[in-house]
Write an enzyme that holds these catalytic residues in place. Sequence first.
Site: not given
Ligand code: ZN
Length: 488
Positions: A250-251, A254, A280
């Site tokens: 997830h990170e 980003h 996101e």
């Molecule tokens: Zn996030």
Amino acid sequence: MDELLERLAEVSDLERTAVVLGWDHEVVMPPAGAESRGELRATIERLAHERFTDDGVGELLDAAQPRDELERDVVRMVRRDFDKARRVPGELVAELARTAVAARTAWLDARARDDFAVFAPLLERNLELRRRYSACFPDADDPYDPLLDDYEPGLSTAELRDALARLRDGLVPLVARAPEIDDAVVRGPFAEANQRALVRTVLRAVGVDDESWRLDDAVHPFQATPGVGDIRITTRYDEGDLDSLYSALHEFGHGLYEHQVDPALARTLLAGGASSAWHESQSRLWENMVGRSPGFWRWCFPHAQAALPGRFDDTTWQEVQRAVNAVRPSLIRVSADEVTYGLHIVLRFEFELELLEGDLAVADLPAAWNERMRDYVGVEVPDDVRGVLQDVHWAEGIFGYFPTYALGNVIAGQLWERISAELPGLDERFAAGDFAPLGEWLGEHVHRYGRRLMPTELLERVVGGPLDPGPYLAYLEAKLEPSAPLMS
Ligand code: ZN
């Protein structure tokens, strides 16, 4: 124009300094440093705000003569930020910050005692201040518009309401008929050191190198970018599950966004994501569309077997992939699965609107919460700690942010549909451990623009249309089909 760029560079440097201080606060600072760090950050952030909002910037914007497309975009976007920031009196900004601190304390207290009434007056105060904030923008069609605009510039409440209602109406029946899946195979214990080895292997494969990236531990995983070529991501380890892997992916999503922004945008205030939802969408895409795909697990399985010795001896990659896609209605948003997650968000968005517009009284919120959790997610809420008191956002006076979590999924769905058409055989590439084509596609079509375009303009350019939950719902539906082929 040069003077304007110089001023923006200075503001950007102050903002990035605040990022370093924030990262350091979360990752390496000893706890007793909190108070002095608070002062440091407040000073830097105040300087950045003052340097950005003073009359001189307005004059420079009026006089600026852009020499190319990039400079035109800088003036256009910065003008918008500037006008918005100047509308809100400093006294109101300070009052919002002060009340947020008091409300956060009351929220913690209310949680400790499981007593919503302790928090209610402060929530009421936060709402009142947010109504005053909205009133600074008398042209807005809806009092929610200015709040939403802080995170999703240009998106109207009406459009959002429509998109999330369609998402809700698609998700509720999906959750109700999702098959029960035994996910014991991805339940721990998995030794922390072994999880670290697996996370490292996966991050290497998707594109993390030692030149530009750092991976650290954090209680609440996040991503921070102090500057070009300096991308920092974090994850957390719990021996009971493999969430460390999914937080890291997830990170990474980003971080890759920030990493692939056109370096020419550095120090212009446009070197970042187009909006919260766009950011996101990138994290969700890597976490879910990639990390839960058949191809990913065909590739990852032997690495997981090697990193977690003995744990996957009697199973197959298919079983692991099925387990990481299990749907299980639950009470807590942050640990919700991919399908029910959207419903946790829709409900929060609906309550924000009703509270702000006065259609729902704060005192009636807990009962309304429990009833809607039953209707949407199908669970009984046993207490407010696991119900209306679970998130910090409203305590901090943050309204308008929750929907961006769901919009991130919606945009990821639209991108995924596009990517699947343009890059056929992607799952086979994943199975071979080759994630570069996806990263390059995102860099070319999304990341390089940074904040040059409004979120809706970027969406129009990339997928050729407005927000549409259809592709995301279709993606989930295809996964939940009992006869869905595991191989693709
Ligand atoms: Zn996030």
